[in-house]
Design a protein around this motif. Structure first.
Motif, short mmCIF file in Angstrom:
data_model
loop_
_atom_site.label_atom_id
_atom_site.label_comp_id
_atom_site.label_asym_id
_atom_site.label_seq_id
_atom_site.Cartn_x
_atom_site.Cartn_y
_atom_site.Cartn_z
N GLY A 32 0.81 -1.22 0.00
CA GLY A 32 0.00 0.00 0.00
C GLY A 32 0.84 1.26 0.00
O GLY A 32 1.70 1.44 0.86
N PRO B 97 -0.81 7.24 2.66
CA PRO B 97 0.00 7.98 3.63
C PRO B 97 0.78 7.06 4.58
O PRO B 97 1.96 7.33 4.89
N GLU C 232 1.96 -1.26 -4.67
CA GLU C 232 0.71 -0.49 -4.73
C GLU C 232 -0.19 -1.10 -5.80
O GLU C 232 0.19 -1.18 -6.97
N ASP D 84 -2.93 0.03 -7.27
CA ASP D 84 -3.39 0.87 -8.37
C ASP D 84 -2.21 1.31 -9.24
O ASP D 84 -1.16 1.69 -8.73
N GLY E 74 -9.22 13.26 1.97
CA GLY E 74 -9.00 14.25 3.04
C GLY E 74 -8.45 15.57 2.51
O GLY E 74 -7.95 15.65 1.39
N HIS F 230 0.92 -3.35 -8.67
CA HIS F 230 1.28 -4.63 -8.05
C HIS F 230 0.38 -4.85 -6.82
O HIS F 230 0.48 -4.09 -5.85
N ARG F 231 -0.44 -5.87 -6.90
CA ARG F 231 -1.37 -6.14 -5.79
C ARG F 231 -0.92 -7.38 -5.00
O ARG F 231 -0.66 -8.43 -5.59
N ASP G 2 -2.43 -1.37 3.72
CA ASP G 2 -3.30 -1.52 2.55
C ASP G 2 -4.76 -1.19 2.85
O ASP G 2 -5.67 -1.78 2.27
N THR H 135 -5.90 -6.71 2.89
CA THR H 135 -5.64 -8.12 2.55
C THR H 135 -4.67 -8.72 3.57
O THR H 135 -4.80 -9.87 3.97
N LEU I 3 -21.40 11.26 -0.35
CA LEU I 3 -20.51 12.40 -0.56
C LEU I 3 -20.46 12.66 -2.06
O LEU I 3 -20.29 11.72 -2.85
N PHE J 299 -20.10 6.55 2.52
CA PHE J 299 -19.29 6.10 3.66
C PHE J 299 -20.18 5.90 4.88
O PHE J 299 -21.26 6.49 4.98
N GLY K 186 -2.00 2.28 9.99
CA GLY K 186 -3.01 3.16 9.38
C GLY K 186 -4.39 2.50 9.34
O GLY K 186 -4.78 1.77 10.26
N PRO L 37 -15.40 9.43 9.61
CA PRO L 37 -14.47 10.49 9.19
C PRO L 37 -14.57 11.79 10.00
O PRO L 37 -13.85 12.74 9.72
N VAL M 208 -9.11 12.97 10.81
CA VAL M 208 -7.85 12.57 11.43
C VAL M 208 -7.20 11.31 10.84
O VAL M 208 -6.10 10.94 11.25
N ASN N 267 -3.72 11.59 9.39
CA ASN N 267 -2.82 11.95 10.49
C ASN N 267 -2.50 10.73 11.35
O ASN N 267 -1.35 10.52 11.74
#
Ligand SMILES: Cc1cc2nc3c(=O)[nH]c(=O)nc-3n(C[C@H](O)[C@H](O)[C@H](O)COP(=O)(O)OP(=O)(O)OC[C@H]3O[C@@H](n4cnc5c(N)ncnc54)[C@H](O)[C@@H]3O)c2cc1C
Length: 497
Positions: free
Chosen positions: A12, A15, A35, A37, A46, A123-124, A157, A162, A182, A260, A279, A287, A291, A294
């Motif tokens: 992943g 951030p 990653e 994608d 965010g 690459h997944r 990720d 996963t 949203l 969401f 993360g 949400p 944060v 962060n």
């Protein structure tokens, strides 16, 4: 074809993954990021970095790069309509920085490239097996399936990780009960909706946030489809919007639509064997409070230096347990704070008095600082190695120029009062040369002590106790114990030739 072996494999490039990879490479660990994608996303979740992230980035000399990107604001939205007074926080950065998450990721990716991190996009990671010596990861790549071998695997990720699922780590918490839609849209008439909350006649409402060239609209979805992953179509968004407002507001262009929920979950363990979670892979939350980015950076800064020391064989695996202890507790607070805000914001008239009261506390002299420091994580305090009540123990060291250059390179710092510290302390620290840099600070700058050990993430790991045990030997022994706890055993003495 990537090398078949790497010290740490990071799944992943959000951030969490990018921050962690920078920290690892900075500390001399071969790191590969996978990653899924092929290219960064065309939407942005965010739009901020808070004081805690800026404090952490400051320790790598990076805060200015981010601060150059956007405005800083001394207050932010809190429990619906109230404002949180950020100026009352004790930090070098008493504000929130307006910066798109996509830009944060670009800056982190630039930094990763400068440092030589290998990022494999498209690459997944699909699964892995752990054996006594390491991990074999299965990867789907643009040219077909791959097997990569690593010593450690970091799951960065995201919420549907996963890595977390394949490691069999439980993810207890509360499922989503409320859903919102949203829409990043351009309105046909830009004046049709004022910024902030617009209430409809039937009890619905729409929250409008300004964005450059468009607006972000958020509205409750009272009747979500059975399949919560069903894509939100422009027709569906328009229908829910019109119902909430009791009138039609024409949308000229749609940029991004999503749904969401308010699910809140925290991984039971942030470490299982050679696997670590960082993360959103470790925690998801409503949400509210803005944060998540962060918290991802915070986790990664806590783990990076520890994993680097363990991966290089310098520190025992016990050090990684402190990642779990410290950041699992921080994750529990994150869930409490975001759930509280989401509940209060969603609950309508019944909780209006509670919102009023909290809004007052969030701006009142005497309480505003505490509320803001809690919500942003600025007052995070980790259990100290040798707790004895010094106010700095476990906290981030005050950013008033005390912290010297070593932290910027990812190492630790031992700050010594140049007049008061016994010579034995300096001599003992020499065996950790390369991991810790000894720096003399002007006499009197360290209140009530002669030595402070600062971890690479800026937190105070130990404070010397003047008078505890007599003489130079006790002082040397105390610093050796603290250094070994945080940075592993001392380097062996060179063999005389
Ligand atoms: C609508 C919304 C608004 C938000 N607003 C804010 C805000 O204002 N402020 C804030 O701080 N936070 C906000 N957040 C939360 C924030 O976006 C997340 O908390 C943050 O992105 C978490 O970072 P991460 O690196 O842990 O995970 P992610 O950003 O999700 O990154 C995970 C990465 O892993 C990749 N990946 C996934 N599976 C695999 C795999 N098997 N192999 C390889 N790669 C994989 C993904 O493609 C992705 O790039 C918001 C979230 C939402 C949904």
């Amino acid at each position: 074809m990537p090398d078949a072996h790497t010290d740490v494999l990071v799944a992943g490039a959000g951030p969490a993954g990018l921050t962690l990879a920078c920290e690892l490479v900075l500390a001399g660990v071969r790191t590969t990021v996978l990653e899924r994608d092929p290219a960064p996303p065309g939407f942005c979740r965010g739009f901020n970095l808070n004081a805690r992230s800026l404090d952490l980035l400051e320790h790598r000399g990076l805060a200015d790069r981010f601060l150059a990107e956007g405005p800083t604001l001394p207050a932010t939205a809190f429990v619906g309509t109230a404002a949180l007074d950020l100026a009352a926080m004790r930090t070098r950065h008493p504000y929130v920085l307006g910066i798109a998450q996509t830009r944060v990721e670009e800056l982190l990716a630039e930094r990763a490239e400068e440092l030589g991190v290998r990022i494999l996009r498209g690459h997944r990671l699909t699964g892995f097996r752990e054996d006594g010596e390491g991990i074999t990861a299965d990867v789907t790549a643009p040219d077909g399936p791959l097997r990569l071998r690593c010593d450690w695997l970091a799951g960065c990720d995201g919420g549907r990780s996963t890595v977390r699922k394949a490691a069999g780590i439980a993810f207890p918490g509360t499922p989503a009960r409320r859903f919102a839609l949203l829409g990043d849209v351009v309105l046909a008439d830009p004046g049709a909706l004022p910024l902030g909350t617009t209430a409809g006649p039937g009890g619905g409402s729409v929250f409008t946030i300004p964005r450059p060239g468009y607006v972000r609209l958020v509205t409750a979805e009272p009747d979500p489809p059975e399949d919560r992953d069903e894509p939100v179509t422009p027709d569906r968004f328009q229908e829910v919007l019109d119902r909430a407002l009791g009138r039609r507001v024409e949308i000229a262009e749609v940029r991004w639509l999503t749904r969401f929920g308010d699910a809140a979950r925290l991984a039971e363990r942030l470490r299982a064997g050679r696997v670590l979670l960082v993360g959103d892979a470790a925690h998801i939350h409503p949400p509210a409070g803005a944060v998540g980015v962060n918290a991802a950076i915070d986790d990664a800064m806590n783990l990076g230096w520890k994993l680097a020391l363990v991966a290089r064989g310098l520190a025992p695996e016990r050090l990684l347990e402190s990642y779990h202890t410290e950041r699992h507790a921080a994750g529990a607070r994150l869930l409490r704070d975001t759930r509280a805000q989401a509940l209060l914001a969603a609950e309508g008239e019944r909780l209006a008095p509670v919102r009023d009261l909290l809004g007052e506390l969030a701006t009142a002299e005497g309480t505003a600082g505490h509320v803001a420091e809690t919500i942003t994580g600025v007052n995070t305090r980790y259990p100290a190695h040798d707790e004895h009540g010094h106010p700095w123990e476990g906290r981030m060291i005050p950013g008033d120029g005390l912290l010297p250059a070593p932290a910027r390179t990812g190492g630790g710092a031992l700050l010594l009062d140049e007049a008061a510290a016994p010579a034995a302390v300096r001599e003992a620290a020499a065996s950790w040369n390369g991991r810790v840099t000894v720096t003399a600070v002007p006499s009197g700058r360290l209140p009530g002590t002669y030595a402070v050990l600062v971890r690479p993430d800026g937190h105070v790991g130990w404070v010397a106790r003047p008078g505890a045990g007599a003489g130079a030997e006790a002082a040397g022994g105390a610093v050796r114990s603290a250094l070994e706890w945080w940075f592993g055993p001392p380097a062996p003495l060179p063999v005389a030739g």
